[in-house]
Motif scaffolding. Sequence first.
Motif, PDB file in Angstrom:
ATOM      1  N   GLN A 162       0.811  -1.206   0.000  1.00 33.50           N
ATOM      2  CA  GLN A 162       0.000   0.000   0.000  1.00 33.50           C
ATOM      3  C   GLN A 162       0.852   1.267   0.000  1.00 33.50           C
ATOM      4  OE1 GLN A 162      -2.445  -0.599   3.444  1.00 33.50           O
ATOM      5  NE2 GLN A 162      -4.033  -1.697   2.325  1.00 33.50           N
ATOM      6  N   GLY A 211      -2.190   6.438   0.763  1.00 33.11           N
ATOM      7  CA  GLY A 211      -3.535   6.505   0.194  1.00 33.11           C
ATOM      8  C   GLY A 211      -3.478   7.106  -1.187  1.00 33.11           C
ATOM      9  N   ASN A 248      -4.016   6.664   9.873  1.00 34.17           N
ATOM     10  CA  ASN A 248      -4.706   5.513   9.290  1.00 34.17           C
ATOM     11  C   ASN A 248      -6.219   5.630   9.455  1.00 34.17           C
ATOM     12  OD1 ASN A 248      -2.293   4.356   8.466  1.00 34.17           O
ATOM     13  ND2 ASN A 248      -2.051   3.165  10.338  1.00 34.17           N
ATOM     14  N   ASP A 249      -6.654   6.159  10.590  1.00 34.88           N
ATOM     15  CA  ASP A 249      -8.087   6.410  10.778  1.00 34.88           C
ATOM     16  C   ASP A 249      -8.580   7.478   9.803  1.00 34.88           C
ATOM     17  OD1 ASP A 249      -8.268   4.561  12.821  1.00 34.88           O
ATOM     18  OD2 ASP A 249      -8.074   6.049  14.428  1.00 34.88           O
ATOM     19  N   LEU A 284      -7.277   8.171   6.842  1.00 34.11           N
ATOM     20  CA  LEU A 284      -7.328   7.554   5.521  1.00 34.11           C
ATOM     21  C   LEU A 284      -8.577   6.701   5.347  1.00 34.11           C
ATOM     22  CD1 LEU A 284      -3.580   6.572   5.004  1.00 34.11           C
ATOM     23  CD2 LEU A 284      -4.920   8.093   3.528  1.00 34.11           C
ATOM     24  N   GLN A 285      -8.919   5.959   6.385  1.00 34.64           N
ATOM     25  CA  GLN A 285     -10.116   5.125   6.325  1.00 34.64           C
ATOM     26  C   GLN A 285     -11.368   5.990   6.164  1.00 34.64           C
ATOM     27  OE1 GLN A 285     -10.776   2.739   9.838  1.00 34.64           O
ATOM     28  NE2 GLN A 285     -12.007   1.250   8.741  1.00 34.64           N
ATOM     29  N   PHE A 286     -11.411   7.105   6.886  1.00 31.79           N
ATOM     30  CA  PHE A 286     -12.549   8.022   6.781  1.00 31.79           C
ATOM     31  C   PHE A 286     -12.623   8.618   5.369  1.00 31.79           C
ATOM     32  CE2 PHE A 286     -14.119  12.413   7.039  1.00 31.79           C
ATOM     33  CZ  PHE A 286     -15.400  12.191   7.538  1.00 31.79           C
ATOM     34  N   GLU A 309     -11.401   7.340   2.584  1.00 31.71           N
ATOM     35  CA  GLU A 309     -11.812   6.279   1.656  1.00 31.71           C
ATOM     36  C   GLU A 309     -13.330   6.134   1.649  1.00 31.71           C
ATOM     37  OE1 GLU A 309     -10.264   4.254  -0.404  1.00 31.71           O
ATOM     38  OE2 GLU A 309      -8.149   4.670   0.010  1.00 31.71           O
ATOM     39  N   LYS A 310     -13.912   6.239   2.810  1.00 28.45           N
ATOM     40  CA  LYS A 310     -15.366   6.059   2.960  1.00 28.45           C
ATOM     41  C   LYS A 310     -16.151   7.238   2.409  1.00 28.45           C
ATOM     42  CE  LYS A 310     -16.793   6.426   7.161  1.00 28.45           C
ATOM     43  NZ  LYS A 310     -17.044   6.132   8.593  1.00 28.45           N
TER      44      LYS A 310
END
Length: 344
Positions: free
Chosen positions: A28, A92, A333-334, A336-338, A340-341
């Motif tokens: 990644q 990301g 990382n949190d 990036l996850q947000f 992405e969503k």
Amino acid sequence: MRNIDRKSVTGILFFLCLSLFTSVASAQVHEFKVHKNIVWASPKNISLTTDIYVPSTGKSKYPVLVIYHGGGWLINSNSIMNSMSEYIASHGEFIVANMNYRLLPDNKNTTTMNEIVEDAFGGLLWVKDNIAQYGGDATHVAVTGDSAGGHLASMILLSGRNLESDGFAGKTLGFKPTYLPKGKTAEQVAKTDGLKVQAAVISYGAFDLHSSVQNGFEKSTNIFWALGKADARGIFGNSINVIDNANYYKAVSPIYNIPAVSAYKLPPQFIHVGSIDNTTPPSAVKNYVEKLEQAGQSVEFKQYEGKNHAFLDSGCNEFLKSCFDKDAPDALNDILQFLEKTLK
């Protein structure tokens, strides 16, 4: 396999899974290109620049994250967000625009808080106008910032439709973005909701400048004035004060400008803070989050245990006892996850 007991099989499977996870995680991380020191505006002869980070993963178009740095509106530059920008761009698939804006000590200590907000607004409008040439998708944009930068990102969400060509000089208090799209007035940008974004990440933000000034922000006891090598003064100039002109201070304080969702739906927000942050305390951040929730707005909140203020800043801060490499990755990382969503 009959000669290998169950515990050994479990251990082998765990090792294989761990190796697979490590390989995926490593895959990644990718290269990126940086376009440095792009001048996007020069208000009152102060050159404002941005650094644009582009992932090297071969896509024709990427969503965009616009970053505003912290420093109490008095110190720092976008370089303090270099490590965060590099992390987002390499972990990301997002283009990052790391922005500069004027600070209060600029122009011989005459910059006003509304001008700083106008720089944040103008920077976002410039990004939307120009990011396509770097591979960015202007229809999928998020804003973020930490501390003072979190304040500016919040102002975009809450006051990005309160635009006026005469700024704070007229009878009403509106903002004139430092940059405007060619041929458009501030009012036209407001009418088309030109500052609308699709998501926001607010990192230990400052939401109530009215109260901060009442508690001494404009006084010499605020160490940031000394760090900024400037004499303490009113953030709107010495002719405006918080007692007689409270409306000025509330106009630049996000907590007083939250709309009910029935009036205007804000984009999804991820707001976070460290549990031992004494600069923007968890109680103040939670209070802001609760007001968003009461207004029906979409918001996610997280408190990071054991983290102090400014833990997303590059390098190490001996006073706050934080280092980017140790303290930032789990929150990033949190984030990036947000993103992405909400952006993809």
